[in-house]
Write a protein that holds these residues in place. Structure first.
Motif, mmCIF file in Angstrom:
data_model
loop_
_atom_site.group_PDB
_atom_site.id
_atom_site.type_symbol
_atom_site.label_atom_id
_atom_site.label_comp_id
_atom_site.label_asym_id
_atom_site.label_seq_id
_atom_site.Cartn_x
_atom_site.Cartn_y
_atom_site.Cartn_z
ATOM 1 N N UNK A 1 -5.174 35.053 47.107
ATOM 2 C CA UNK A 1 -4.806 34.024 48.337
ATOM 3 C C UNK A 1 -5.094 34.376 50.071
ATOM 4 N N UNK A 2 -5.234 35.883 50.289
ATOM 5 C CA UNK A 2 -5.108 36.600 51.080
ATOM 6 C C UNK A 2 -4.601 36.822 51.772
ATOM 7 N N UNK A 3 -3.934 37.886 52.787
ATOM 8 C CA UNK A 3 -2.720 37.681 53.665
ATOM 9 C C UNK A 3 -2.420 36.502 54.661
ATOM 10 N N UNK A 4 -3.735 35.585 55.255
ATOM 11 C CA UNK A 4 -2.638 34.692 56.704
ATOM 12 C C UNK A 4 -2.466 33.604 55.353
ATOM 13 N N UNK A 5 -2.764 33.698 54.067
ATOM 14 C CA UNK A 5 -3.130 31.462 53.528
ATOM 15 C C UNK A 5 -1.397 32.556 53.483
ATOM 16 N N UNK A 6 -0.881 33.504 52.639
ATOM 17 C CA UNK A 6 0.419 34.226 51.808
ATOM 18 C C UNK A 6 1.208 34.489 53.422
ATOM 19 N N UNK A 7 0.581 34.252 54.777
ATOM 20 C CA UNK A 7 1.295 34.492 55.872
ATOM 21 C C UNK A 7 2.048 33.476 56.092
ATOM 22 N N UNK A 8 1.194 32.196 55.795
ATOM 23 C CA UNK A 8 1.853 31.152 56.308
ATOM 24 C C UNK A 8 2.745 30.569 55.339
ATOM 25 N N UNK A 9 2.849 30.489 54.191
ATOM 26 C CA UNK A 9 3.414 29.859 53.449
ATOM 27 C C UNK A 9 4.961 31.035 53.733
ATOM 28 N N UNK A 10 5.096 31.717 53.748
ATOM 29 C CA UNK A 10 6.304 33.007 53.921
ATOM 30 C C UNK A 10 6.687 32.212 55.840
ATOM 31 N N UNK A 11 5.689 32.215 56.732
ATOM 32 C CA UNK A 11 6.215 30.841 57.985
ATOM 33 C C UNK A 11 6.511 29.422 57.918
ATOM 34 N N UNK A 12 6.170 28.925 57.417
ATOM 35 C CA UNK A 12 6.448 27.976 56.768
ATOM 36 C C UNK A 12 7.364 27.404 56.334
ATOM 37 N N UNK A 13 7.780 28.706 55.093
ATOM 38 C CA UNK A 13 9.473 28.259 54.307
ATOM 39 C C UNK A 13 10.097 29.043 55.101
ATOM 40 N N UNK A 14 9.840 30.231 56.206
ATOM 41 C CA UNK A 14 11.226 30.697 57.042
ATOM 42 C C UNK A 14 11.854 29.659 57.830
ATOM 43 N N UNK A 15 10.617 28.807 58.613
ATOM 44 C CA UNK A 15 10.119 28.318 59.523
ATOM 45 C C UNK A 15 11.626 26.400 59.407
ATOM 46 N N UNK A 16 11.471 25.935 57.966
ATOM 47 C CA UNK A 16 11.469 25.177 57.732
ATOM 48 C C UNK A 16 12.956 25.028 56.964
ATOM 49 N N UNK A 17 12.732 26.589 56.314
ATOM 50 C CA UNK A 17 14.778 26.468 56.019
ATOM 51 C C UNK A 17 15.689 27.555 57.133
ATOM 52 N N UNK A 18 15.678 27.672 57.973
ATOM 53 C CA UNK A 18 16.362 27.757 59.451
ATOM 54 C C UNK A 18 17.508 27.840 59.171
ATOM 55 N N UNK A 19 18.379 27.102 59.343
ATOM 56 C CA UNK A 19 19.953 26.701 59.864
ATOM 57 C C UNK A 19 20.108 26.062 58.502
ATOM 58 N N UNK A 20 19.472 25.859 57.727
ATOM 59 C CA UNK A 20 19.555 24.884 56.652
ATOM 60 C C UNK A 20 20.605 25.971 55.409
ATOM 61 N N UNK A 21 19.665 27.010 54.833
ATOM 62 C CA UNK A 21 19.945 28.111 53.273
ATOM 63 C C UNK A 21 19.192 29.489 53.919
ATOM 64 N N UNK A 22 19.567 29.818 53.330
ATOM 65 C CA UNK A 22 18.729 31.372 52.995
ATOM 66 C C UNK A 22 17.871 31.374 51.923
ATOM 67 N N UNK A 23 16.980 32.192 52.322
ATOM 68 C CA UNK A 23 15.280 31.717 50.934
ATOM 69 C C UNK A 23 14.902 33.310 50.906
#
Length: 801
Positions: free
Chosen positions: A79-101
């Motif tokens: 998938x490439x680094x850009x797509x993997x980065x987006x996945x990680x950023x999206x998850x980290x942002x959405x879960x910030x303040x909700x629970x650990x990832x």
């Protein structure tokens, strides 16, 4: 739609639906389900964003502590680094303040490079790699489409992960069992790569397409895994092996670490590259469309996914199994095996309501491990003999009785340390520290024992074993701290690299070094009683012949006549007592403690001589607490910090003596609880406690009653030695506490919740208190004591609902 009793907490997010290898045992491409052909090769940005929002929404609704996400494929790195980065950023942002990832990626490793590793380090993405053993074993299946071997490329990727820069990302290896490969050779090849964990997977098969069984052996896969077990055990179980650990855990009544064993509900969902919500990938081996749910993240919530019949069928535990499995003696370990492996299209369309196609193998594995565990030479169990048990039960306990408790608690600490190392991902620093500690345990075991007996080892270990976002870093930092302290205590030459947290290098039982904001320090024992700490270009020399270094915060240990006790104001894990601890004491404050401890100890030896030997044998640490603004006496003993009490320095040595013997009662009883069942933990009744404003559970009442045996004896001694108003006050307190402690003993005996051993223990407590009831007390003191007790009981009753 009804709510699911088991929310989803584990997610496989497909980043790419194609692969750069052509493994002929792959369940995605080589089995019945071929849905990959109709899916986009790469997940879209929109699917990633909505997936992250769906997971966060689900986690928030169900108040999850942690969600576990694996970036998967096909081969996710395609998938490439850009797509993997987006996945990680999206998850980290959405879960910030909700629970650990807990974010991971599983890869075949052939394209893993430093750029990918830098990305994974940025987001703390752990990396698992597929490898089937040595080159010959791996090449049976894991080859390129042109037939060429992938082994060299995978080893290169693993070497990258094993290096010090990325070792913390190395999650482990996944190996598919092939009976043509020798199990010992496969295990040795994988173990040589020092993985934190190995997953051995049975090749996917069903009753429609059963696995090969050369020579018509009934249990070849169970036998294969048992040979791995024996090799792993002989090597000291140096890393986790998920299938073997799961059997061991389920045999002890704990949960499995894998969906293929045990009865725990499955809480897994797969998100495909087109956003389709599916069940576990392993179902692809059953029939075309088996994992499908007809749902998609763009239209459906994860709550809807959680109540899909296919998901709920795997959350029913024993009731979700066929009759054959429910009646099997190893079902709580086996759990019926992997759901996909139960599939049978014939036999009246029984579907998944069958035993696993590996049923005989799993039974062979479970019973084989069970029998081997029963035959292993266990660690010696340290039992209190009758005499020492009765000493402790009476509220006292001499040197040898308490020493037995101390030895047992050291055994508990060792077991906890082993569990930490076994369960944690090893960094290069942590692995090296563990090797040092293991070597010292053979060469200088007394020094290791001194460090491992440190009271605040257990809170650290328990924090690690609870898991969570920082558990791995806490684990390896603590192992390195213990190794460095043991090295220095042994007086050996050598170096241990220790990670730093919050600007403090912790050396348990020795002290700490203030090192500002450094990330790690190199601690070198010089072999002459001194040591050197090198950090960020600075060097601290500590020990004989060196000038005093203001960064060195030595543990203050006071050698009193017959008692060696440390004043612990440096250990970051000392804050376990329910009250605020002090910071580092000044030299004058520490000296004031020294004088008060000396006075309190002299008083205990003279006036409470029956308590002195046990206290000297088992109490090694006093942790200073902040003093109360109101001037009240404050003291505490933490249930999981054997050998330590915490006290705010009181006004007189005599009061300090009371607090010491009182809190050490809790320490002793906590150690007894670690070794013996004195009461039924299912008892939910609350009981009146004369020393508390609130009602207490049975354990709380037992703890308080046991501690007040020492309180009774303290006021008895004070009544004998004090004068004037102080003597009368002590007489009233003695009269009150002996009667109310005797009443509490009666309450415990009448509770109906004590075990036979508990009844024996409490009866001995009562004998001690009853003996105090014959001491003469003046009528005025007796009346005042009863009035105070009655007033307390009335106020407590008024507070009860």
């Amino acid at each position: 739609m009804t709510g699911s009793p088991h929310p989803l907490s584990q997610f496989v997010l497909k980043m790419h639906s194609r692969c750069d290898l052509a493994c002929d045992h792959c369940y995605v491409y080589e089995h019945a389900d071929q849905s990959w052909r109709d899916r986009p090769a790469v997940v879209s940005d929109d699917v990633l964003e909505i997936t992250a929002k769906r997971i966060a929404e689900h986690a928030r609704t169900h108040r999850l502590d942690t969600v576990h996400v694996v970036l998967h494929g096909g081969e996710p790195l395609l998938a490439g680094r850009d797509k993997l980065r987006l996945a990680a950023q999206s998850l980290a942002t959405a879960l910030s303040g909700v629970c650990a990832l807990d974010l991971r990626v599983h890869t075949n490793g052939v394209t893993l490079d430093e750029q990918f590793c830098e990305l994974f380090a940025e987001f703390d993405i752990k990396v698992g790699v597929s490898l089937d053993g040595d080159r010959a074993a791996n090449d049976l299946h894991r080859r390129y489409r042109n037939g060429h071997s992938s082994h060299t490329q995978v080893l290169r990727a693993i070497d990258l992960l094993r290096g010090p820069r990325y070792r913390h990302l190395y999650a482990g290896l996944l190996c598919t069992v092939d009976l043509r490969n020798d199990p010992v050779t496969v295990y040795d090849a994988l173990a040589a790569l020092a993985p934190p964990r190995i997953d051995f997977l049975l090749p996917h098969a069903t009753w429609d397409e059963p696995p090969p069984r050369p020579g018509n052996s009934a249990t070849p896969y169970g036998d294969w895994l048992l040979r791995v077990h024996d090799r792993w055990t002989a090597a000291g179980r140096p890393m986790g092996v998920r299938v073997l650990d799961s059997v061991l855990r389920t045999l002890r009544g704990a949960s499995s670490l894998t969906e293929s064993l045990g009865l725990a509900p499955v809480e897994l969902a797969v998100i495909e590259t087109d956003g389709a919500l599916e069940q576990a990938d392993s179902l692809k081996t059953a029939y075309d469309g088996a994992p499908g749910t007809g749902m998609n993240v763009t239209a459906n919530s994860l709550d809807e996914m959680a109540v899909h019949p296919g998901i709920q069928a795997r959350q029913q535990g024993l009731e979700g199994l066929c009759e054959t499995c429910r009646g099997c003696p190893v079902v709580r370990s086996c759990g019926g095996g992997l759901y996909a492996h139960r599939y049978h299209s014939a036999d009246g369309g029984s579907g998944f309501m069958n035993p696993s196609v590996y049923c005989a193998d799993l039974k062979q594995l479970v019973t084989g491990i069970r029998d081997r565990e029963e035959q292993r030479t266990p660690m010696p169990e340290l039992h209190l003999d009758d005499g020492h048990f009765d000493e402790i039960a009476a509220g006292l306990g001499g040197t040898e009785a308490v020493a037995q408790l101390t030895r047992h608690e050291l055994t508990v600490n060792r077991e906890l340390l082993a569990a930490v190392v076994h369960e944690s991902t090893h960094s290069a620093t942590g692995a090296a520290a563990w090797e040092t500690l293991a070597a010292l345990d053979s060469e200088a075991p007394e020094s290791v024992d001194m460090v491992l007996a440190h009271p605040y080892l257990r809170p650290w270990a328990q924090r690690v074993l609870r898991g969570g976002e920082k558990a791995g870093r806490i684990a390896m930092r603590g192992v390195a701290e213990l190794a460095a302290a043991a090295l220095l205590r042994a007086g050996r030459a050598g170096t241990v690299t220790v990670p730093i947290h919050a600007g403090v290098l912790r050396l348990p039982t020795l002290g700490a070094v203030a090192v500002d904001e450094a990330t790690e320090a190199r601690v070198t024992g010089n072999g002459d009683g001194s040591f050197t700490v090198r950090v960020q270009g600075r060097q601290h020399l500590v020990g004989p012949g060196s000038a005093a270094d203001p960064a060195w915060l030595a543990l203050r240990r006071f050698e009193l006549p017959g008692w060696s006790v440390a004043l612990e104001d440096t250990d970051p894990w000392r804050d376990q007592h329910g009250y605020p601890v002090t910071g580092r004491l000044t030299a004058s404050a520490a000296e004031a403690w020294h004088q008060d401890l000396a006075g309190a100890w002299e008083w205990i030896q003279r006036e409470l001589p029956a308590y002195a030997p046990g206290l000297a044998a088992g109490l090694s640490v006093v942790t200073p607490l902040r003093e109360s603004a109101a001037g009240a006496d404050i003291s505490s003993a933490a249930r999981d910090a054997f050998g330590a009490v915490a006290i705010a320095r009181p006004g007189t040595p005599e009061t300090l003596a009371c607090l010491l013997v009182h809190e050490f009662q809790h320490v002793k009883l906590g150690a007894v609880f670690d070794r013996a069942d004195l009461y039924d933990p299912a008892c939910e009744q609350l009981f009146y406690a004369p020393w508390r404003p609130d009602s207490r559970p049975l354990e709380g009442l037992l703890q308080g009653t046991y501690a007040h045996i020492a309180v009774v004896d303290y006021w008895r001694a004070r009544h004998r030695t004090a004068h004037g108003d102080e003597a009368y006050d002590a007489e009233v307190r003695f009269a009150r506490w002996r009667e109310q402690t005797a009443e509490a003993v009666d309450t415990l005996l009448a509770s109906g919740a004590l075990t036979p051993l508990g009844e024996r223990f409490v009866t001995a407590m009562g004998d001690t208190v009853t003996a105090r009831l014959s001491d003469p007390v003046s009528p005025d003191a007796s009346t005042a004591a009863r009035e105070t007790a009655a007033d307390h009981k009335e106020r407590a009753a008024a507070r009860r609902p």
